[in-house]
Scaffold this active site. Structure first.
Site, PDB file in Angstrom:
ATOM      1  N   GLU A   1       0.919  -1.386   0.142  1.00 46.34           N
ATOM      2  CA  GLU A   1      -0.040  -0.013  -0.040  1.00 46.34           C
ATOM      3  C   GLU A   1       0.822   1.331   0.086  1.00 46.34           C
ATOM      4  O   GLU A   1       0.420   2.223  -0.778  1.00 46.34           O
ATOM      5  CB  GLU A   1      -0.918   0.089   1.135  1.00 46.34           C
ATOM      6  CG  GLU A   1      -2.025   0.827   1.040  1.00 46.34           C
ATOM      7  CD  GLU A   1      -3.270   0.396   2.139  1.00 46.34           C
ATOM      8  OE1 GLU A   1      -2.949  -0.352   2.769  1.00 46.34           O
ATOM      9  OE2 GLU A   1      -4.264   1.303   2.025  1.00 46.34           O
TER      10      GLU A   1
ATOM     11  N   GLU B   1       1.875   1.744  -3.620  1.00 45.47           N
ATOM     12  CA  GLU B   1       1.014   2.009  -4.432  1.00 45.47           C
ATOM     13  C   GLU B   1       0.764   3.529  -4.260  1.00 45.47           C
ATOM     14  O   GLU B   1       0.623   4.498  -5.019  1.00 45.47           O
ATOM     15  CB  GLU B   1      -0.456   1.325  -3.963  1.00 45.47           C
ATOM     16  CG  GLU B   1      -1.309   1.724  -4.833  1.00 45.47           C
ATOM     17  CD  GLU B   1      -2.683   1.126  -4.465  1.00 45.47           C
ATOM     18  OE1 GLU B   1      -2.861   0.393  -3.495  1.00 45.47           O
ATOM     19  OE2 GLU B   1      -3.727   1.476  -4.869  1.00 45.47           O
TER      20      GLU B   1
ATOM     21  N   CYS C   1      -8.418  -2.133   3.715  1.00 43.92           N
ATOM     22  CA  CYS C   1      -8.154  -3.596   4.551  1.00 43.92           C
ATOM     23  C   CYS C   1      -9.787  -3.828   5.309  1.00 43.92           C
ATOM     24  O   CYS C   1      -9.623  -4.870   5.927  1.00 43.92           O
ATOM     25  CB  CYS C   1      -6.921  -3.423   5.487  1.00 43.92           C
ATOM     26  SG  CYS C   1      -6.915  -1.845   6.216  1.00 43.92           S
TER      27      CYS C   1
ATOM     28  N   SER D   1      -7.321   1.987  -2.248  1.00 44.95           N
ATOM     29  CA  SER D   1      -6.258   1.243  -2.817  1.00 44.95           C
ATOM     30  C   SER D   1      -6.667  -0.086  -3.343  1.00 44.95           C
ATOM     31  O   SER D   1      -7.625  -0.615  -2.872  1.00 44.95           O
ATOM     32  CB  SER D   1      -5.303   0.815  -1.256  1.00 44.95           C
ATOM     33  OG  SER D   1      -4.463  -0.082  -1.490  1.00 44.95           O
TER      34      SER D   1
ATOM     35  N   LYS E   1     -15.404 -10.351   8.081  1.00 47.72           N
ATOM     36  CA  LYS E   1     -14.204 -11.071   7.611  1.00 47.72           C
ATOM     37  C   LYS E   1     -14.586 -12.445   6.912  1.00 47.72           C
ATOM     38  O   LYS E   1     -14.091 -12.935   5.835  1.00 47.72           O
ATOM     39  CB  LYS E   1     -13.215 -11.071   8.214  1.00 47.72           C
ATOM     40  CG  LYS E   1     -12.500 -10.036   8.729  1.00 47.72           C
ATOM     41  CD  LYS E   1     -11.364  -9.733   7.567  1.00 47.72           C
ATOM     42  CE  LYS E   1     -10.986  -8.174   7.820  1.00 47.72           C
ATOM     43  NZ  LYS E   1      -9.969  -7.832   6.637  1.00 47.72           N
TER      44      LYS E   1
ATOM     45  N   GLU F   1     -15.701 -11.320   3.288  1.00 49.96           N
ATOM     46  CA  GLU F   1     -14.564 -11.044   2.424  1.00 49.96           C
ATOM     47  C   GLU F   1     -13.845 -12.336   2.010  1.00 49.96           C
ATOM     48  O   GLU F   1     -13.621 -12.463   0.872  1.00 49.96           O
ATOM     49  CB  GLU F   1     -13.560 -10.119   3.301  1.00 49.96           C
ATOM     50  CG  GLU F   1     -12.452  -9.696   2.658  1.00 49.96           C
ATOM     51  CD  GLU F   1     -11.357  -9.261   3.484  1.00 49.96           C
ATOM     52  OE1 GLU F   1     -10.852  -9.612   4.439  1.00 49.96           O
ATOM     53  OE2 GLU F   1     -10.993  -7.996   3.163  1.00 49.96           O
TER      54      GLU F   1
ATOM     55  N   GLU G   1     -13.413 -12.913  -6.014  1.00 48.91           N
ATOM     56  CA  GLU G   1     -11.994 -12.699  -6.530  1.00 48.91           C
ATOM     57  C   GLU G   1     -11.076 -13.158  -5.620  1.00 48.91           C
ATOM     58  O   GLU G   1      -9.720 -13.049  -5.782  1.00 48.91           O
ATOM     59  CB  GLU G   1     -12.118 -11.364  -6.931  1.00 48.91           C
ATOM     60  CG  GLU G   1     -12.278 -10.327  -5.772  1.00 48.91           C
ATOM     61  CD  GLU G   1     -13.768 -10.070  -5.595  1.00 48.91           C
ATOM     62  OE1 GLU G   1     -14.434 -10.685  -6.018  1.00 48.91           O
ATOM     63  OE2 GLU G   1     -14.270  -8.955  -4.919  1.00 48.91           O
TER      64      GLU G   1
ATOM     65  N   CYS H   1     -10.785  -2.211  14.644  1.00 45.90           N
ATOM     66  CA  CYS H   1     -11.055  -3.573  14.713  1.00 45.90           C
ATOM     67  C   CYS H   1     -11.047  -3.868  16.021  1.00 45.90           C
ATOM     68  O   CYS H   1     -11.820  -5.119  16.566  1.00 45.90           O
ATOM     69  CB  CYS H   1     -10.208  -4.560  14.130  1.00 45.90           C
ATOM     70  SG  CYS H   1      -9.848  -4.117  12.273  1.00 45.90           S
TER      71      CYS H   1
HETATM   72 FE1  SF4 Z   1     -13.517  -3.364   9.550  1.00 42.43          FE
HETATM   73 FE2  SF4 Z   1     -14.972  -3.521  12.147  1.00 42.43          FE
HETATM   74 FE3  SF4 Z   1     -13.850  -5.888  10.569  1.00 42.43          FE
HETATM   75 FE4  SF4 Z   1     -12.172  -4.096  11.719  1.00 42.43          FE
HETATM   76  S1  SF4 Z   1     -13.660  -5.465  12.820  1.00 42.43           S
HETATM   77  S2  SF4 Z   1     -12.196  -5.081   9.477  1.00 42.43           S
HETATM   78  S3  SF4 Z   1     -13.165  -2.257  11.450  1.00 42.43           S
HETATM   79  S4  SF4 Z   1     -15.491  -4.168  10.191  1.00 42.43           S
END
Ligand code: SF4
Length: 396
Positions: free
Chosen positions: A86, A89, A106, A126, A165, A168, A173, A310
């Site tokens: 990053e 970049e 992220c 990014s 997550k 994600e 992809e 987080c």
């Molecule tokens: Fe985003 Fe909250 Fe997950 Fe961290 S814990 S990646 S801030 S949603």
């Protein structure tokens, strides 16, 4: 796992991840690699009556070995990798009149929010994948080759403070040749449940050490777990790359603290960079409106979906009140302070990945494995989860 897409409360997803983990560690043909996100380490102890902010990294490592995983690695390590990618970049955009401000990518909640509400501004994000996904990509290529493992027989498990997550990891992809980068995502609370189900006496555990290859991390990688941490880690690296000299002070205080919007400036070789750090959807929307109407003064913006970052994620031990958040933040900065190496570009394990495999940040292979693209989701708002190792087994 068809049921996961329709489960309205997430309960099935939780049980499913625990079930899949148990199945993966019981499979003798499967090499199970775990990565643990920074925010987990200063919060999991709360599930076992330890004060918020207690660093339980060592016990966590031991607990995961007792649960049967093969290697205990670290998302802090791939956070260092993210900074290399990053940061490079960002400097590329800065020097070649690229799209600015550049915004971090992220946090999957933030990315999805941008895809749904600001599709026209996606080029500002990014192109870097998150540390979770970079870890999986490197584990199933670099590490697989090094250890002579079939990528289809590697199960990557993430322990995350975050429910999004899971989404994600399931994005189409985030897979290569039909093999997912990350197979199973356990939240902090789910891991605590697993530890209890297996009757492990957590507080009595001796401290273990992370496995080295994808486990050695700097303090810069660790502070990713708190709002401002990504920006501070980036500043530690970018400033030294631009000036060619060591920063006098490692800490970058203007981006610390739990405020929802923080601003900072840094002047390097006569050029002033304007930085912003925001957390929470409302603050993120404000920053995007500024970009939209052309009034954004910034070069680089960090965005986290959860207010505080987080450490306050949806998968963390409950309750998540301001005392817990403050103490978890303190815990992360304490880990950083205690580290011998505190800048991502000085991480010897990261240097090894570039020397032996990727060659250079933003190089061809790095682009192929560690970068991604975004999707206009202004018409769709649903995402599924798919954290099933069996998909890998079918491929193998
Ligand atoms: Fe985003 Fe909250 Fe997950 Fe961290 S814990 S990646 S801030 S949603």
């Amino acid at each position: 796992g068809q049921c996961i897409n329709v489960c309205p409360v997430g309960a099935i997803t939780e049980n499913l991840s625990i079930y899949q983990f148990t199945k993966a560690v019981a499979d003798p043909d499967m090499t199970v690699l775990v990565q643990i996100a920074p925010a987990v380490k200063v919060a999991l102890g709360e599930e076992f009556k330890l004060p918020a902010g207690t660093d339980v990294s060592g016990k966590l490592v031991t607990a995961l070995r007792l649960l049967g995983v093969d290697k205990v690695f670290n998302t802090d390590f791939s956070a260092d990798l993210t900074i290399m990618e990053e940061g490079t970049e960002f400097l590329g955009r800065l020097n070649n009149s690229g799209q600015l401000p550049m915004i971090t990518s992220c946090c999957p909640s933030w990315v999805k929010f941008a895809e749904q509400n600001y599709p026209q501004l996606l080029p500002h994000l990014s192109s870097c994948k998150s540390p979770q996904q970079m870890f999986g990509a490197i584990a199933k290529t670099f590490y697989a080759q090094k250890e002579n493992l079939n990528p289809g027989k590697i199960c990557v498990v993430s322990v995350m403070p975050c429910v999004t997550k899971k989404f994600e990891a399931s994005r189409p992809e985030m897979a290569r040749d039909g093999i997912r980068e990350v197979d199973i995502v356990l939240t902090t609370r789910e891991l605590a449940k697993l530890i209890r189900l297996n009757k492990i006496n957590f507080n009595q555990l001796a401290d273990g050490d992370f496995d080295y290859d994808l486990g050695f991390a700097t303090g810069a990688g660790t502070i990713f777990g708190v709002t401002g941490g990504v920006m501070e880690a980036a500043v530690r690296t970018i400033s030294e790359v631009i000036t060619g000299t060591q920063r006098e002070k490692i800490e970058f205080m203007p981006v610390r603290g739990l405020a929802g919007v923080k601003e900072a400036e840094i002047t390097l070789n006569g050029q002033t960079l304007r930085l912003a750090v925001v957390s929470g959807a409302r603050n993120a929307a404000r920053i995007m409106e500024q970009i939209k109407d052309g009034s954004s003064p910034y070069h680089f913006i960090e965005v986290m979906g959860c207010p505080g970052g987080c450490i306050a994620g949806g998968g963390q031990p409950l309750p998540v009140m301001s005392t817990e958040i403050q103490n978890r933040a303190r815990g992360l900065y304490a880990i950083d302070e205690g580290k011998a190496v505190r800048k991502s570009h000085e991480n010897p394990a990261i240097k090894a990945v570039y020397e032996q495999f990727l060659t250079e940040p933003n190089g061809h292979l790095a682009h192929e494995l560690l970068h991604t693209h975004y999707t206009d989701r202004s018409n769709i708002s649903k995402g599924g989860t798919n954290d099933d190792c069996s998909e890998n087994k079918r491929q193998a």
